[in-house]
Design a protein around this motif. Structure first.
Motif, PDB file in Angstrom:
ATOM      1  N   VAL A 116       0.843  -1.193   0.000  1.00 49.09           N
ATOM      2  CA  VAL A 116       0.000   0.000   0.000  1.00 49.09           C
ATOM      3  C   VAL A 116       0.882   1.247   0.000  1.00 49.09           C
ATOM      4  N   ALA A 117       0.582   2.196  -0.878  1.00 53.57           N
ATOM      5  CA  ALA A 117       1.375   3.418  -0.982  1.00 53.57           C
ATOM      6  C   ALA A 117       1.177   4.290   0.256  1.00 53.57           C
ATOM      7  N   ILE A 118       2.282   4.831   0.769  1.00 52.46           N
ATOM      8  CA  ILE A 118       2.221   5.717   1.934  1.00 52.46           C
ATOM      9  C   ILE A 118       3.161   6.897   1.723  1.00 52.46           C
ATOM     10  N   GLU A 119       3.017   7.872   2.597  1.00 54.38           N
ATOM     11  CA  GLU A 119       3.988   8.951   2.739  1.00 54.38           C
ATOM     12  C   GLU A 119       4.558   8.861   4.147  1.00 54.38           C
ATOM     13  N   MET A 120       5.801   9.313   4.314  1.00 55.29           N
ATOM     14  CA  MET A 120       6.451   9.205   5.611  1.00 55.29           C
ATOM     15  C   MET A 120       7.241  10.481   5.874  1.00 55.29           C
ATOM     16  N   THR A 121       7.010  11.076   7.029  1.00 49.64           N
ATOM     17  CA  THR A 121       7.705  12.312   7.377  1.00 49.64           C
ATOM     18  C   THR A 121       8.231  12.232   8.795  1.00 49.64           C
ATOM     19  N   ALA A 122       9.384  12.826   9.006  1.00 53.74           N
ATOM     20  CA  ALA A 122       9.987  12.836  10.333  1.00 53.74           C
ATOM     21  C   ALA A 122       9.192  13.724  11.272  1.00 53.74           C
ATOM     22  N   VAL A 123       9.161  13.340  12.545  1.00 50.90           N
ATOM     23  CA  VAL A 123       8.526  14.143  13.587  1.00 50.90           C
ATOM     24  C   VAL A 123       9.624  14.921  14.294  1.00 50.90           C
ATOM     25  N   ALA A 124       9.452  16.216  14.373  1.00 41.87           N
ATOM     26  CA  ALA A 124      10.483  17.046  14.990  1.00 41.87           C
ATOM     27  C   ALA A 124      10.633  16.666  16.461  1.00 41.87           C
TER      28      ALA A 124
END
Length: 767
Positions: free
Chosen positions: A759-767
């Protein structure tokens, strides 16, 4: 106080290892592997040790719970059944039988009482809304096996002790010890394969524990297995490597398969798979030229959009390379009891049927008597005739284990009534109006119903209870019968044993006709699943047919065994069966490790139960769906996708509450390849948000070169931070719920299985 030794079959995963448990009074002193066990030969994994934690867990429910003013309080069994009687029939009377749903979870497969009596409750309810964990896991494999061989559990198994070449796709048997393949100590058997000059090859988007052991590992883009497998079949035809061997006269549909895979050349699929065309051809040539070889694929290939096609194509390859029904290739178990492919006329049958009814909202077809579990929420939310207003769950936690748990949780809150049979107040049962606690596995007799049909070796093993049950607590099968009586209008006051006697008499008359009275007399003194087991063993392929009483209608298939005490090739002691199996004989043999019924052997055409009496290589349902896959070949792969993973200590959500399994490194981490971590600014040990549209979860990052670039892995079954659950150990490190990220509308259209990977996702760092 006297120390006692008990021999048990471990109920915590499909390996079904034999255990030796020492007790003093009501305390467990030690748990170790049973060296004499004919299936596992002393092997165990850490889960077995956790049986002590499970039995003693203070969070495990021991008395019924009734929700009063939004709070669960302890109640007596009489009060609990009275509450069910007061409320459930009223819901059914107002809204109809289909307004009640029933869902069963994974642990029931390890409990003979739940597995053999669940159907009695479902029939009493008369609802079309039946759901199970099978559509989160294995339904593609069962559908493919059913249409090809004629029964849902006629699953081809690698003959691992004699093969020279094993190709594993989307599976991690080193962690699972097999899945839809009961093979304890896979690691030991794989090393033995390599020691005799054989080869283990793994295809997986993660370098799993199994891949690390393998001779060769290839990454593959998640969800692309159907393209790889179709290209492998294409190559067999174009390079003229098709050979059927001994099953040639029993196979039909070869020409249809050849035409259907024509678009899937290695060059056409290479980019989508992430595997070079020459590598694909090399995989095929190795299989085709090996004298003894097998392809095994499991959960990674099932839990995707083309799960059924992938499962089918695996068996197509095994057939076209001449390894189906061959020693050292793919064989079929011959279990002692409960196998439909050993009953009736050999070599022909009714086959399997799907789509006898459809889900009210989505239109998804019924498969194996059930609807996709991902239809539950919409069936509760959508008004109209047949809207689910009441629900019964049996050993099931779909709020954590199925996609879009938050949606399901909200839907459960709006039910008019809910009953759960469970040992925990968990993320799902917290919604229940009544919870009926099950038994500790160590309070139950044990005989595996399903797993001997999937075992690497034929056997018969039984476990008596280790500890007694409280006088007022019914067995789980008795609870199911009591609820069935309530919904049938008989009330809650009837004795469960009397209900069971009446049900058995009806079943005996249906199955044995004029011989029913003799069968009933021969099983006097037995009740519940023990009585059913006695009948299944005695009428099975090794059974005594009740001393010959049933021989004219149920001919036994005898096996040739070495003299008593002789050593089989595997090394286990043989047991002579001059008069056939009975429950008493199996019980007697259990302390000595059970009865070894020998290695798997060729069973064609005897085991076939298709109407044609052939291996149906080209079911129309699959051939047609392959056209959908062909149109999908040009779709570009997403930049970043997510898959699940299995750890030997955390197969299921409730195992997170057992201290011996929960200790050690935190396991609910998002594995990310270093190049992806650098591209996305992720730090090892830091937090990251994973998004799929509006769905978001936050997880701890673990950077790992074992991942294929563009793929993230997060284990399933976590998310123990929901209010109302009572899982003290699990709540200390709740983890992120992978399934809360997934879309419950995305499923394999043939089997209804949920799409849990790729499944396609996006991933971003949490400050």
């Amino acid at each position: 106080m006297t120390e006692k030794t008990h021999h048990r079959i471990c109920p915590l995963c499909e390996a079904c290892c034999g255990l030796e448990i020492k007790t003093q009074g009501d305390k467990i002193i030690s748990i170790r592997g049973h060296e004499a066990d004919v299936l596992s030969a002393g092997y165990i994994c850490p889960k077995a040790i956790a049986l002590k934690d499970l039995h003693e867990d203070p969070d495990r429910l021991r008395t019924p719970m009734i929700k009063r003013n939004g709070v669960h309080v302890e109640a007596s069994w009489e009060e609990a059944f009275a509450e069910i009687e007061a409320r459930l029939p009223a819901v059914m009377a107002r809204h109809g039988r289909n307004a009640t749903g029933i869902a069963v979870g994974n642990p029931s497969a390890h409990k003979i009482g739940l597995l053999t009596y669940f159907g009695k409750l479902a029939r009493a309810l008369g609802t079309k809304n039946v759901f199970s964990a099978s559509t989160l896991d294995q339904m593609p494999k069962q559908l493919a096996s059913g249409l090809m061989f004629g029964h849902w559990l006629s699953v081809g198994l690698p003959d691992i002790s004699r093969t020279d070449h094993l190709l594993v796709i989307g599976a991690n048997p080193l962690a699972s010890n097999g899945s839809m393949w009961t093979v304890p100590d896979f690691k030991g058997k794989a090393k033995a394969l390599q020691a005799r000059g054989g080869k283990l090859v793994v295809i997986d988007p993660r370098r799993t524990e199994t891949a690390a052991l393998a001779n060769t590992h290839h990454f593959i883009r998640p969800g692309a297995d159907v393209f790889l497998l179709a290209a492998m079949v294409n190559t067999l035809f174009t390079e003229k490597r098709v050979r059927l061997g001994s099953v040639e006269q029993w196979v039909k549909g070869i020409e249809a398969v050849e035409a259907a895979v024509a678009p899937f050349t290695p060059e056409a699929v290479a980019a989508r798979c992430g595997i070079a065309a020459d590598t694909i051809r090399g995989l095929v040539r190795d299989l085709a030229t090996a004298e003894r070889a097998a392809v095994y694929a499991r959960i990674g290939t099932c839990t995707q959009e083309y799960g059924t096609l992938a499962s089918w194509l695996v068996d197509v390859i095994n057939t076209l390379t001449g390894h189906l029904d061959q020693v050292g290739g793919i064989l079929f178990a011959k279990p002692a009891a409960f196998a439909s492919n050993t009953a009736g006329k050999p070599g022909v049958g009714k086959g399997v049927t799907t789509g006898r009814h459809h889900a009210r909202v989505s239109g998804a077809p019924e498969v194996y008597g059930e609807l996709p579990i991902t239809c539950m929420a919409e069936e509760m939310e959508t008004p109209g005739e047949g809207q689910i207003k009441a629900l019964i769950t049996v050993a099931s936690n779909p709020v954590l284990s199925s996609p879009d748990g938050p949606r399901l949780s909200a839907a459960l809150d709006k039910l008019e009534f809910m009953v759960s049979l469970d040992i925990y107040l968990n993320e799902t049962t917290r919604h229940a109006d009544v919870i009926l606690p099950g038994l500790s596995p160590l309070q139950d007799m044990h005989y595996d119903v399903a797993f001997p049909q999937l075992s690497w070796r034929n056997h018969a093993r039984y476990s008596p209870p280790v500890f007694p049950v409280a006088d007022d607590q019914p067995q789980e099968w008795q609870s199911l019968l009591k609820i069935a009586a309530i919904v049938s209008g008989k009330g809650s006051g009837l004795d469960a044993d009397a209900l069971d006697d009446a049900q058995f008499a009806e079943d005996a008359q249906r199955l044995f006709g004029e011989r029913a009275a003799a069968v009933i007399a021969a099983t006097q003194g037995l009740r519940g699943p023990e009585r059913g087991l006695e009948v299944a063993l005695r009428t099975g392929p090794y059974g005594d047919q009740f001393g010959g009483l049933l021989a004219p209608t149920l001919p036994a298939t005898r096996v040739s065994l070495p003299p008593e005490g002789a050593k089989l090739a595997w090394g286990g002691p043989a047991q002579r069966l001059p008069d056939g199996l009975t429950l008493a004989r199996v019980k007697t043999a259990s302390p000595e490790g059970g009865i070894d019924l020998g290695e798997l052997e060729p069973r064609m055409p005897e085991m076939l139960r298709t109407p044609s009496g052939k291996v149906e290589l080209a079911p129309e349902l699959f051939i047609n769906d392959l056209q959908r896959a062909a149109k999908d070949l040009e779709r570009p792969a997403p930049d970043l996708v997510i898959i699940g993973r299995r750890d030997v200590r955390t197969n299921n959500s409730w195992m997170h509450n057992l201290p011996v399994l929960a200790k050690g490194p935190f396991r609910c981490t998002a594995l990310v390849h270093p190049t992806d971590a650098a591209r996305l600014g992720l730090q090892d040990g830091a937090q990251a948000d994973l998004r799929n549209g509006a769905r978001t979860v936050r997880a701890q990052v673990q950077i790992s070169a074992d991942m294929m670039p563009g793929v993230v892995s997060l284990p399933h079954g976590w998310g123990h931070d929901l209010p109302g659950a009572r899982l003290g150990v699990a709540a200390q490190r709740p983890g992120a719920n992978l399934n809360a990220l997934l879309d419950d509308q995305l499923r394999d259209p043939l089997s209804g299985n949920a799409v849990l990977g790729g499944v396609a996702i996006e991933m971003t760092a949490v400050a």
